[in-house]
Design a protein around this motif. Sequence first.
Motif, mmCIF file in Angstrom:
data_model
loop_
_atom_site.group_PDB
_atom_site.id
_atom_site.type_symbol
_atom_site.label_atom_id
_atom_site.label_comp_id
_atom_site.label_asym_id
_atom_site.label_seq_id
_atom_site.Cartn_x
_atom_site.Cartn_y
_atom_site.Cartn_z
ATOM 1 N N TYR A 1 0.894 -1.075 -0.034
ATOM 2 C CA TYR A 1 -0.046 -0.001 -0.018
ATOM 3 C C TYR A 1 0.825 1.173 0.014
ATOM 4 O O TYR A 1 1.780 1.311 1.051
ATOM 5 C CB TYR A 1 -0.954 0.002 1.252
ATOM 6 N N LEU A 2 0.857 1.957 -1.099
ATOM 7 C CA LEU A 2 1.396 3.291 -1.111
ATOM 8 C C LEU A 2 0.562 4.420 -0.524
ATOM 9 O O LEU A 2 -0.459 4.721 -1.238
ATOM 10 C CB LEU A 2 1.850 3.696 -2.685
ATOM 11 N N LYS A 3 0.718 4.845 0.749
ATOM 12 C CA LYS A 3 -0.232 5.670 1.536
ATOM 13 C C LYS A 3 0.157 7.166 1.355
ATOM 14 O O LYS A 3 1.585 7.580 1.672
ATOM 15 C CB LYS A 3 -0.152 5.301 2.979
ATOM 16 N N LEU A 4 -0.466 8.130 1.037
ATOM 17 C CA LEU A 4 -0.651 9.380 0.914
ATOM 18 C C LEU A 4 -1.541 10.118 1.643
ATOM 19 O O LEU A 4 -2.584 9.593 1.818
ATOM 20 C CB LEU A 4 -0.643 9.974 -0.455
ATOM 21 N N THR A 5 -1.266 11.242 2.306
ATOM 22 C CA THR A 5 -2.323 12.108 2.766
ATOM 23 C C THR A 5 -3.547 12.579 1.814
ATOM 24 O O THR A 5 -2.923 12.788 0.410
ATOM 25 C CB THR A 5 -1.688 13.313 3.611
ATOM 26 N N ALA A 6 -4.673 12.898 2.198
ATOM 27 C CA ALA A 6 -5.549 13.302 1.109
ATOM 28 C C ALA A 6 -5.194 14.709 0.583
ATOM 29 O O ALA A 6 -5.334 14.893 -0.715
ATOM 30 C CB ALA A 6 -6.878 13.436 1.881
ATOM 31 N N GLU A 7 -4.604 15.469 1.449
ATOM 32 C CA GLU A 7 -3.885 16.859 0.709
ATOM 33 C C GLU A 7 -2.805 16.589 -0.382
ATOM 34 O O GLU A 7 -3.109 17.296 -1.223
ATOM 35 C CB GLU A 7 -3.254 17.773 1.924
ATOM 36 N N ASN A 8 -2.019 15.665 0.152
ATOM 37 C CA ASN A 8 -0.927 15.325 -1.119
ATOM 38 C C ASN A 8 -1.597 14.618 -2.342
ATOM 39 O O ASN A 8 -1.099 15.018 -3.540
ATOM 40 C CB ASN A 8 0.230 14.483 -0.537
ATOM 41 N N ILE A 9 -2.647 14.031 -2.055
ATOM 42 C CA ILE A 9 -3.272 13.172 -3.280
ATOM 43 C C ILE A 9 -4.076 14.374 -4.197
ATOM 44 O O ILE A 9 -3.978 14.479 -5.406
ATOM 45 C CB ILE A 9 -4.337 12.438 -2.875
ATOM 46 N N LYS A 10 -4.902 15.266 -3.466
ATOM 47 C CA LYS A 10 -5.547 16.663 -3.904
ATOM 48 C C LYS A 10 -4.355 17.419 -4.683
ATOM 49 O O LYS A 10 -4.689 17.876 -5.888
ATOM 50 C CB LYS A 10 -6.134 17.284 -2.823
ATOM 51 N N ASN A 11 -3.406 17.669 -4.384
ATOM 52 C CA ASN A 11 -2.293 18.556 -4.742
ATOM 53 C C ASN A 11 -1.796 17.857 -5.907
ATOM 54 O O ASN A 11 -1.675 18.563 -7.366
ATOM 55 C CB ASN A 11 -0.983 18.760 -3.854
ATOM 56 N N ARG A 12 -1.453 16.581 -6.164
ATOM 57 C CA ARG A 12 -1.293 15.861 -7.418
ATOM 58 C C ARG A 12 -2.077 15.576 -8.282
ATOM 59 O O ARG A 12 -1.936 16.293 -9.371
ATOM 60 C CB ARG A 12 -0.594 14.308 -6.931
ATOM 61 N N LEU A 13 -3.296 15.409 -7.849
ATOM 62 C CA LEU A 13 -4.345 15.539 -8.918
ATOM 63 C C LEU A 13 -4.767 17.013 -9.567
ATOM 64 O O LEU A 13 -5.008 17.045 -10.779
ATOM 65 C CB LEU A 13 -5.839 14.916 -8.277
ATOM 66 N N TRP A 14 -4.937 17.675 -8.636
ATOM 67 C CA TRP A 14 -5.352 19.149 -9.312
ATOM 68 C C TRP A 14 -4.306 19.793 -10.075
ATOM 69 O O TRP A 14 -4.671 20.158 -11.011
ATOM 70 C CB TRP A 14 -5.430 20.212 -7.943
#
Length: 173
Positions: free
Chosen positions: A101-114
């Motif tokens: 499992y590659l675990k990221l915070t919601a904020e980091n995921i949002k930043n990558r996606l945005w």
Amino acid sequence: MKIALCGYMASGKSTVGQLVAEKLNLEFIEIDLEIQKKENLSIAEIFSQKGEIYFRKQENLALKRILKNSKNAVISLGGGTPCYANNIELLKADQDLDLVYLKLTAENIKNRLWLEEKNKRPLLSHLSEEKLEEYIRKHLFERQFYYLQSDFKIDANFKSVEQLSDEIIYLFK
């Protein structure tokens, strides 16, 4: 040896998985690409033309084929793969497979996606930045149960592709 990478979209499963496969001289399989090849449609087209339920059925069939036919591979799962049908049971039942499992915070995921990928993702393209983070937090909460059944959990926040690939490889030496 089979290594399957799971985690939310944009967590690095494909990019890291390719590098791990290259370094270990293993086949690299991306479940979404397998579905796209079979359907001759992009993931966005499958969702818009046939719906999510159809996609999840194809995802389950693709996972079964991959697990049956692959011996030495790194497999990049879709973000929802472990969470639907009996996929987590299939993954856990495969004695030759380790789930990471590659675990990221919601904020980091949002930043990558945005910044990079929002418009490529059919479920996200209509969301504002605030709604995107809310959507991710809700999904992470729902999917955590499945992701946390992984054999290994790696904090992927603020690590390079190279660092993550080395960390995964270290687990299997």
